[in-house]
Scaffold this motif. Sequence first.
Motif, PDB file in Angstrom:
ATOM      1  N   SER A  11       1.081  -0.985  -0.134  1.00 41.98           N
ATOM      2  CA  SER A  11      -0.175  -0.141   0.068  1.00 41.98           C
ATOM      3  C   SER A  11       1.144   1.307  -0.053  1.00 41.98           C
ATOM      4  CB  SER A  11      -1.356  -0.016   1.032  1.00 41.98           C
ATOM      5  OG  SER A  11      -0.034  -0.457   2.572  1.00 41.98           O
ATOM      6  N   GLY A  12       2.315   1.207   0.322  1.00 41.30           N
ATOM      7  CA  GLY A  12       3.271   2.217   0.414  1.00 41.30           C
ATOM      8  C   GLY A  12       4.296   2.262  -0.433  1.00 41.30           C
ATOM      9  N   THR A  13       4.977   3.277  -0.255  1.00 38.78           N
ATOM     10  CA  THR A  13       6.503   2.679  -1.031  1.00 38.78           C
ATOM     11  C   THR A  13       7.056   1.591  -1.202  1.00 38.78           C
ATOM     12  OG1 THR A  13       7.223   5.389  -1.266  1.00 38.78           O
ATOM     13  CG2 THR A  13       8.838   4.306  -1.730  1.00 38.78           C
ATOM     14  N   THR A  14       7.306   1.003  -2.388  1.00 38.04           N
ATOM     15  CA  THR A  14       8.377   0.166  -2.182  1.00 38.04           C
ATOM     16  C   THR A  14       8.616   0.088  -3.539  1.00 38.04           C
ATOM     17  OG1 THR A  14       6.349  -1.398  -2.844  1.00 38.04           O
ATOM     18  CG2 THR A  14       7.830  -2.774  -3.273  1.00 38.04           C
ATOM     19  N   PHE A  15       9.968  -0.354  -3.129  1.00 36.79           N
ATOM     20  CA  PHE A  15      11.791  -0.321  -3.357  1.00 36.79           C
ATOM     21  C   PHE A  15      11.393  -1.764  -4.642  1.00 36.79           C
ATOM     22  CE2 PHE A  15      14.268   2.803  -1.274  1.00 36.79           C
ATOM     23  CZ  PHE A  15      13.061   3.614  -0.736  1.00 36.79           C
ATOM     24  N   CYS A  16      12.247  -1.563  -6.370  1.00 36.53           N
ATOM     25  CA  CYS A  16      11.994  -2.272  -6.939  1.00 36.53           C
ATOM     26  C   CYS A  16      13.350  -3.033  -7.421  1.00 36.53           C
ATOM     27  CB  CYS A  16      10.722  -2.814  -7.968  1.00 36.53           C
ATOM     28  SG  CYS A  16       9.224  -2.177  -7.595  1.00 36.53           S
ATOM     29  N   VAL A  17      13.769  -4.282  -7.584  1.00 37.86           N
ATOM     30  CA  VAL A  17      15.035  -4.415  -7.611  1.00 37.86           C
ATOM     31  C   VAL A  17      14.420  -5.559  -8.760  1.00 37.86           C
ATOM     32  CG1 VAL A  17      17.650  -5.177  -7.314  1.00 37.86           C
ATOM     33  CG2 VAL A  17      16.036  -3.814  -5.782  1.00 37.86           C
ATOM     34  N   ASP A  18      16.015  -6.162 -10.122  1.00 35.30           N
ATOM     35  CA  ASP A  18      15.295  -6.805 -11.446  1.00 35.30           C
ATOM     36  C   ASP A  18      16.945  -6.811 -11.493  1.00 35.30           C
ATOM     37  OD1 ASP A  18      14.915  -8.684 -13.481  1.00 35.30           O
ATOM     38  OD2 ASP A  18      13.416  -7.164 -14.085  1.00 35.30           O
ATOM     39  N   LEU A  19      17.617  -8.341 -10.893  1.00 40.40           N
ATOM     40  CA  LEU A  19      18.765  -8.566 -10.685  1.00 40.40           C
ATOM     41  C   LEU A  19      18.887  -8.565 -12.220  1.00 40.40           C
ATOM     42  CD1 LEU A  19      18.923 -10.393  -7.815  1.00 40.40           C
ATOM     43  CD2 LEU A  19      19.630  -8.555  -7.562  1.00 40.40           C
ATOM     44  N   THR A  20      18.356  -9.464 -12.672  1.00 39.76           N
ATOM     45  CA  THR A  20      18.385  -9.482 -14.094  1.00 39.76           C
ATOM     46  C   THR A  20      18.479  -8.664 -15.141  1.00 39.76           C
ATOM     47  OG1 THR A  20      16.607 -11.852 -13.892  1.00 39.76           O
ATOM     48  CG2 THR A  20      17.023 -11.499 -16.499  1.00 39.76           C
ATOM     49  N   LEU A  21      18.122  -7.833 -15.102  1.00 39.74           N
ATOM     50  CA  LEU A  21      18.385  -6.568 -16.472  1.00 39.74           C
ATOM     51  C   LEU A  21      19.089  -5.492 -15.404  1.00 39.74           C
ATOM     52  CD1 LEU A  21      14.600  -5.598 -17.510  1.00 39.74           C
ATOM     53  CD2 LEU A  21      17.004  -6.818 -18.103  1.00 39.74           C
ATOM     54  N   GLN A  22      19.765  -5.754 -14.120  1.00 45.91           N
ATOM     55  CA  GLN A  22      20.211  -4.984 -13.021  1.00 45.91           C
ATOM     56  C   GLN A  22      19.470  -3.831 -13.235  1.00 45.91           C
ATOM     57  OE1 GLN A  22      24.085  -5.791 -12.017  1.00 45.91           O
ATOM     58  NE2 GLN A  22      21.632  -6.902 -11.146  1.00 45.91           N
ATOM     59  N   THR A  23      18.028  -3.020 -13.202  1.00 47.87           N
ATOM     60  CA  THR A  23      17.265  -2.360 -12.589  1.00 47.87           C
ATOM     61  C   THR A  23      16.696  -2.298 -11.913  1.00 47.87           C
ATOM     62  OG1 THR A  23      15.772  -2.968 -13.922  1.00 47.87           O
ATOM     63  CG2 THR A  23      17.204  -1.694 -15.278  1.00 47.87           C
ATOM     64  N   VAL A  24      16.503  -0.813 -10.769  1.00 47.05           N
ATOM     65  CA  VAL A  24      16.462  -0.590  -9.593  1.00 47.05           C
ATOM     66  C   VAL A  24      14.629   0.616 -10.238  1.00 47.05           C
ATOM     67  CG1 VAL A  24      16.619   0.107  -7.258  1.00 47.05           C
ATOM     68  CG2 VAL A  24      17.615  -1.187  -8.391  1.00 47.05           C
ATOM     69  N   TRP A  25      13.572   0.713  -9.571  1.00 51.75           N
ATOM     70  CA  TRP A  25      12.852   1.631  -9.993  1.00 51.75           C
ATOM     71  C   TRP A  25      12.010   1.815  -8.093  1.00 51.75           C
ATOM     72  CZ3 TRP A  25      12.840  -3.151 -12.146  1.00 51.75           C
ATOM     73  CH2 TRP A  25      11.528  -3.557 -11.756  1.00 51.75           C
ATOM     74  N   ALA A  26      11.215   2.841  -8.352  1.00 54.15           N
ATOM     75  CA  ALA A  26      10.446   2.314  -6.757  1.00 54.15           C
ATOM     76  C   ALA A  26       9.030   3.056  -7.605  1.00 54.15           C
ATOM     77  CB  ALA A  26      10.739   3.875  -6.200  1.00 54.15           C
ATOM     78  N   MET A  27       7.653   2.435  -6.220  1.00 53.85           N
ATOM     79  CA  MET A  27       6.740   2.423  -7.278  1.00 53.85           C
ATOM     80  C   MET A  27       5.941   3.225  -5.582  1.00 53.85           C
ATOM     81  SD  MET A  27       5.786  -0.483  -9.185  1.00 53.85           S
ATOM     82  CE  MET A  27       3.764   0.185  -9.748  1.00 53.85           C
TER      83      MET A  27
END
Length: 293
Positions: A174-190
């Motif tokens: 429901s709040g902020t989530t830090f997302c990490v895609d290890l395969t693509l080596q990318t990070v974003w926040a939702m």
Amino acid sequence: MVLTRLGTGLITLVAVALFGAGACAFDPQSDQSGAAGGLTPVGAEDATGASAPPAPDQGAVTPSPRTTRGKPTPTKSPSTKAPTKKPARSGSPKPPAGCPQGERQREVEGHLARLGGFGTVTVDGRQSAADCAAIKKFQRRYDIRPAEGRAGPTTADVARRLASTDTGRCRTGSGTTFCVDLTLQTVWAMRGRTVVMAPTVTRTGMSGYATPAGTYSINFRNTKEWSNPYEVWLPYWQRFVGGIGFHETTTYLHNKAIGSHGCVNLLPGDARRMWQLGKVGTRVHVMGRRPGT
């Protein structure tokens, strides 16, 4: 120097001139890209070198006229012909001055057109002033060195990974989530299902220190944490499991030959942005697996 006897002793002399307490930290950087690859670095793409310019052409030395019985002996100047002007060649236009075309031009154009936000690009595989400006802007944003507008391997790799990131794969709360895609080596926040920080690049744990996939939460934060095991400062430290956390990179991010000891390393601006968005309790979702680990 060559001495030649000709006729009654006329001597001609010709001279010719001849004219590179967190647990994570990076291993020492081996070097760059781009290449540089890394941020080559990484893809060692984008490393360039330049040869020293040649010495000015000094040309041939014409000896002074020789006198005989007080009268100068005339010398004949070689006849010269006006250069023939070559017709202009048709074909692909040359890249703009100061903006070389890389071997991955069309690929980079396609990824940037898909990403948007970096300016107008034409997906035709030919460098233009607008393409160059967009590629430079992209390189500066993700610290790809040198940021000269050349579409090399590191630039293509970073653009591909960002354009391929599916933000909908992240399991959010429901709040902020830090997302990490290890395969693509990318990070974003939702925040909920809304992206509040667009995907950016990261470099996670190297072989033997793989960053673990799973769902965690931030349990400790410090604007500047000292790593006892590796004796290095970790700016914008946000720990989420064991001694592993997010922090600003301490080396060139695009050098894939090295990696962290499990941490999620970020470019300085991205580390600051995630610090602003995060807090103790922020959800962290790590998915996939870094290639080679």
